[in-house]
Design a protein around this motif. Structure first.
Motif, PDB file in Angstrom:
ATOM      1  N   TYR A  66      38.681  42.778  50.195  1.00  0.00           N
ATOM      2  CA  TYR A  66      38.822  41.440  49.651  1.00  0.00           C
ATOM      3  C   TYR A  66      40.018  40.775  50.305  1.00  0.00           C
ATOM      4  O   TYR A  66      41.074  41.388  50.460  1.00  0.00           O
ATOM      5  N   LYS A  79      32.871  26.630  49.334  1.00  0.00           N
ATOM      6  CA  LYS A  79      32.741  27.282  48.023  1.00  0.00           C
ATOM      7  C   LYS A  79      31.887  28.547  48.091  1.00  0.00           C
ATOM      8  O   LYS A  79      32.129  29.506  47.372  1.00  0.00           O
ATOM      9  N   GLU A  80      30.896  28.569  48.981  1.00  0.00           N
ATOM     10  CA  GLU A  80      30.020  29.741  49.067  1.00  0.00           C
ATOM     11  C   GLU A  80      30.736  30.960  49.632  1.00  0.00           C
ATOM     12  O   GLU A  80      30.251  32.078  49.506  1.00  0.00           O
ATOM     13  N   LEU A  81      31.914  30.766  50.247  1.00  0.00           N
ATOM     14  CA  LEU A  81      32.683  31.892  50.769  1.00  0.00           C
ATOM     15  C   LEU A  81      33.634  32.473  49.725  1.00  0.00           C
ATOM     16  O   LEU A  81      34.186  33.549  49.913  1.00  0.00           O
ATOM     17  N   LEU A  82      33.845  31.757  48.625  1.00  0.00           N
ATOM     18  CA  LEU A  82      34.779  32.213  47.592  1.00  0.00           C
ATOM     19  C   LEU A  82      34.116  33.191  46.632  1.00  0.00           C
ATOM     20  O   LEU A  82      33.013  32.964  46.162  1.00  0.00           O
ATOM     21  N   THR A  83      34.812  34.282  46.359  1.00  0.00           N
ATOM     22  CA  THR A  83      34.396  35.177  45.287  1.00  0.00           C
ATOM     23  C   THR A  83      34.883  34.601  43.975  1.00  0.00           C
ATOM     24  O   THR A  83      34.150  34.518  43.001  1.00  0.00           O
ATOM     25  N   TYR A  85      38.579  31.995  42.407  1.00  0.00           N
ATOM     26  CA  TYR A  85      39.889  31.421  42.697  1.00  0.00           C
ATOM     27  C   TYR A  85      40.600  31.115  41.387  1.00  0.00           C
ATOM     28  O   TYR A  85      39.975  30.992  40.341  1.00  0.00           O
ATOM     29  N   SER A  97      38.064  36.232  48.576  1.00  0.00           N
ATOM     30  CA  SER A  97      36.774  36.262  49.264  1.00  0.00           C
ATOM     31  C   SER A  97      36.547  37.649  49.850  1.00  0.00           C
ATOM     32  O   SER A  97      37.495  38.349  50.200  1.00  0.00           O
ATOM     33  N   SER A  98      35.280  38.026  49.970  1.00  0.00           N
ATOM     34  CA  SER A  98      34.957  39.279  50.647  1.00  0.00           C
ATOM     35  C   SER A  98      34.320  38.994  52.009  1.00  0.00           C
ATOM     36  O   SER A  98      33.902  39.906  52.702  1.00  0.00           O
ATOM     37  N   ASP A  99      34.273  37.729  52.396  1.00  0.00           N
ATOM     38  CA  ASP A  99      33.665  37.311  53.662  1.00  0.00           C
ATOM     39  C   ASP A  99      34.758  37.084  54.699  1.00  0.00           C
ATOM     40  O   ASP A  99      35.644  36.253  54.504  1.00  0.00           O
ATOM     41  N   PHE A 102      35.906  33.709  55.946  1.00  0.00           N
ATOM     42  CA  PHE A 102      36.772  32.953  55.057  1.00  0.00           C
ATOM     43  C   PHE A 102      38.078  32.570  55.756  1.00  0.00           C
ATOM     44  O   PHE A 102      38.645  31.515  55.509  1.00  0.00           O
TER      45      PHE A 102
END
Length: 172
Positions: A66, A79-83, A85, A97-99, A102
Protein backbone atom coordinates in the motif's frame (compact mmCIF):
# COMPACT_ATOMS: atom_id res chain seq x y z
CA UNK A 1 -17.27 6.78 17.58
CA UNK A 2 -18.22 8.21 20.91
CA UNK A 3 -18.98 5.85 23.72
CA UNK A 4 -22.66 5.02 24.07
CA UNK A 5 -24.35 3.32 26.97
CA UNK A 6 -25.72 0.21 25.35
CA UNK A 7 -27.85 -2.41 27.01
CA UNK A 8 -26.52 -5.95 27.21
CA UNK A 9 -28.67 -7.09 24.30
CA UNK A 10 -27.79 -4.03 22.19
CA UNK A 11 -24.11 -4.80 22.76
CA UNK A 12 -24.57 -8.49 21.89
CA UNK A 13 -26.48 -7.70 18.69
CA UNK A 14 -23.92 -5.08 17.66
CA UNK A 15 -21.13 -7.65 18.15
CA UNK A 16 -23.03 -10.10 15.92
CA UNK A 17 -23.45 -7.44 13.22
CA UNK A 18 -19.76 -6.50 13.39
CA UNK A 19 -18.83 -10.18 12.94
CA UNK A 20 -21.18 -10.54 9.98
CA UNK A 21 -23.57 -7.77 8.97
CA UNK A 22 -25.16 -10.06 6.36
CA UNK A 23 -26.87 -12.15 9.04
CA UNK A 24 -30.61 -11.86 8.92
CA UNK A 25 -32.76 -11.22 11.98
CA UNK A 26 -33.62 -14.92 12.35
CA UNK A 27 -29.94 -15.91 12.43
CA UNK A 28 -29.08 -13.27 15.02
CA UNK A 29 -32.14 -14.28 17.03
CA UNK A 30 -31.07 -17.93 16.98
CA UNK A 31 -27.42 -17.12 17.82
CA UNK A 32 -28.34 -14.97 20.82
CA UNK A 33 -31.46 -16.83 21.99
CA UNK A 34 -33.61 -13.70 21.61
CA UNK A 35 -36.97 -13.33 19.90
CA UNK A 36 -36.99 -12.05 16.32
CA UNK A 37 -39.16 -9.10 17.37
CA UNK A 38 -36.66 -8.10 20.06
CA UNK A 39 -33.75 -8.32 17.61
CA UNK A 40 -35.63 -6.32 14.96
CA UNK A 41 -36.53 -3.55 17.43
CA UNK A 42 -32.99 -3.34 18.78
CA UNK A 43 -31.46 -3.22 15.27
CA UNK A 44 -33.86 -0.41 14.31
CA UNK A 45 -32.85 1.50 17.46
CA UNK A 46 -29.14 0.92 16.76
CA UNK A 47 -29.55 2.10 13.16
CA UNK A 48 -31.04 5.36 14.47
CA UNK A 49 -28.40 5.97 17.12
CA UNK A 50 -25.18 3.96 16.60
CA UNK A 51 -24.90 2.22 13.22
CA UNK A 52 -23.81 4.60 10.50
CA UNK A 53 -23.75 2.12 7.63
CA UNK A 54 -23.26 -1.48 6.62
CA UNK A 55 -20.20 -1.96 4.46
CA UNK A 56 -18.42 -4.49 2.34
CA UNK A 57 -14.76 -5.29 2.96
CA UNK A 58 -13.11 -6.56 -0.19
CA UNK A 59 -10.47 -9.24 0.24
CA UNK A 60 -7.10 -7.74 -0.57
CA UNK A 61 -4.18 -9.53 -2.15
CA UNK A 62 -1.87 -10.14 0.80
CA UNK A 63 1.17 -9.82 -1.49
CA UNK A 64 0.41 -6.22 -2.50
CA UNK A 65 1.90 -3.14 -0.93
CA UNK A 66 0.00 0.00 0.00
CA UNK A 67 1.24 3.45 -0.87
CA UNK A 68 0.43 6.02 1.79
CA UNK A 69 1.01 9.65 0.87
CA UNK A 70 0.42 12.97 2.59
CA UNK A 71 -0.81 15.52 0.03
CA UNK A 72 -2.04 19.10 0.17
CA UNK A 73 -5.02 18.48 -2.09
CA UNK A 74 -7.00 15.71 -3.73
CA UNK A 75 -7.06 17.66 -7.00
CA UNK A 76 -5.69 15.63 -9.90
CA UNK A 77 -5.85 12.29 -8.06
CA UNK A 78 -7.97 9.75 -9.91
CA UNK A 79 -10.59 8.48 -7.47
CA UNK A 80 -10.47 4.98 -8.96
CA UNK A 81 -6.82 4.69 -7.85
CA UNK A 82 -7.64 5.45 -4.20
CA UNK A 83 -8.23 2.68 -1.70
CA UNK A 84 -9.26 5.28 0.86
CA UNK A 85 -8.32 8.73 2.08
CA UNK A 86 -8.53 10.78 5.26
CA UNK A 87 -8.80 14.53 5.67
CA UNK A 88 -6.29 15.50 8.36
CA UNK A 89 -6.82 18.22 10.96
CA UNK A 90 -4.01 20.29 9.41
CA UNK A 91 -5.96 20.58 6.13
CA UNK A 92 -3.85 18.01 4.28
CA UNK A 93 -4.93 14.54 3.18
CA UNK A 94 -3.58 11.07 3.81
CA UNK A 95 -4.28 9.02 0.69
CA UNK A 96 -3.90 5.25 0.39
CA UNK A 97 -3.63 3.21 -2.78
CA UNK A 98 -2.50 -0.26 -3.78
CA UNK A 99 -2.00 0.78 -7.43
CA UNK A 100 1.58 1.72 -8.35
CA UNK A 101 0.21 4.07 -11.05
CA UNK A 102 -1.00 6.18 -8.14
CA UNK A 103 2.49 7.73 -7.87
CA UNK A 104 2.46 9.12 -11.42
CA UNK A 105 2.37 12.94 -11.27
CA UNK A 106 1.54 12.89 -7.55
CA UNK A 107 2.76 15.94 -5.65
CA UNK A 108 3.23 14.72 -2.10
CA UNK A 109 4.78 15.94 1.17
CA UNK A 110 5.51 12.44 2.51
CA UNK A 111 5.26 8.94 1.15
CA UNK A 112 5.33 5.56 2.89
CA UNK A 113 4.98 1.96 1.74
CA UNK A 114 3.02 -0.49 3.91
CA UNK A 115 3.16 -4.26 3.51
CA UNK A 116 0.10 -5.21 5.49
CA UNK A 117 -3.33 -3.73 6.03
CA UNK A 118 -5.75 -4.96 8.63
CA UNK A 119 -9.13 -3.49 9.32
CA UNK A 120 -10.60 -4.17 12.69
CA UNK A 121 -13.26 -2.95 15.03
CA UNK A 122 -10.83 -1.45 17.53
CA UNK A 123 -12.20 2.02 16.78
CA UNK A 124 -15.54 1.00 18.25
CA UNK A 125 -16.14 1.48 21.93
CA UNK A 126 -18.65 -1.29 22.52
CA UNK A 127 -19.28 -2.65 25.97
CA UNK A 128 -18.93 -6.42 26.18
CA UNK A 129 -20.95 -8.45 28.65
CA UNK A 130 -20.25 -11.90 30.03
CA UNK A 131 -22.43 -14.54 28.39
CA UNK A 132 -22.58 -16.41 31.71
CA UNK A 133 -23.11 -13.89 34.52
CA UNK A 134 -24.14 -10.84 32.45
CA UNK A 135 -21.49 -8.64 34.05
CA UNK A 136 -19.62 -6.03 32.05
CA UNK A 137 -16.26 -7.30 30.74
CA UNK A 138 -13.62 -4.75 31.73
CA UNK A 139 -10.46 -6.56 30.61
CA UNK A 140 -9.58 -8.89 27.76
CA UNK A 141 -12.51 -11.30 27.44
CA UNK A 142 -12.12 -15.04 27.83
CA UNK A 143 -13.70 -16.80 24.88
CA UNK A 144 -15.11 -20.24 24.16
CA UNK A 145 -16.48 -21.51 20.87
CA UNK A 146 -18.97 -24.34 20.50
CA UNK A 147 -20.97 -25.27 17.40
CA UNK A 148 -19.51 -22.29 15.50
CA UNK A 149 -20.85 -19.94 18.17
CA UNK A 150 -18.47 -17.79 20.19
CA UNK A 151 -19.14 -16.94 23.85
CA UNK A 152 -17.48 -14.16 25.84
CA UNK A 153 -16.69 -14.31 29.57
CA UNK A 154 -15.44 -11.84 32.15
CA UNK A 155 -13.26 -14.36 34.00
CA UNK A 156 -11.98 -17.92 34.00
CA UNK A 157 -14.54 -18.92 36.66
CA UNK A 158 -17.51 -17.93 34.46
CA UNK A 159 -15.93 -19.65 31.47
CA UNK A 160 -15.20 -22.92 33.30
CA UNK A 161 -18.65 -23.00 34.96
CA UNK A 162 -20.29 -22.42 31.57
CA UNK A 163 -18.24 -25.24 29.99
CA UNK A 164 -19.13 -27.62 32.85
CA UNK A 165 -22.84 -26.87 32.40
CA UNK A 166 -22.57 -27.34 28.62
CA UNK A 167 -20.86 -30.70 29.12
CA UNK A 168 -23.54 -31.77 31.61
CA UNK A 169 -26.29 -30.82 29.14
CA UNK A 170 -24.62 -32.82 26.36
CA UNK A 171 -24.73 -35.98 28.50
CA UNK A 172 -28.54 -35.91 28.56
Amino acid sequence: MESKNLTINESRILRELIKNSRQNISEISRNLNLSRNTVALIIKKLENSVIESYTVNIKQNTESNYIIAIVKSLDGIKKELLTEYFELTNGKYMVISSDSNFLNNLNYDEIHIARHRERGSENFNIDLYCDFCGGKIVSVPKTYEINRKKYYFCCDTCKSTFIKRQNALEKY
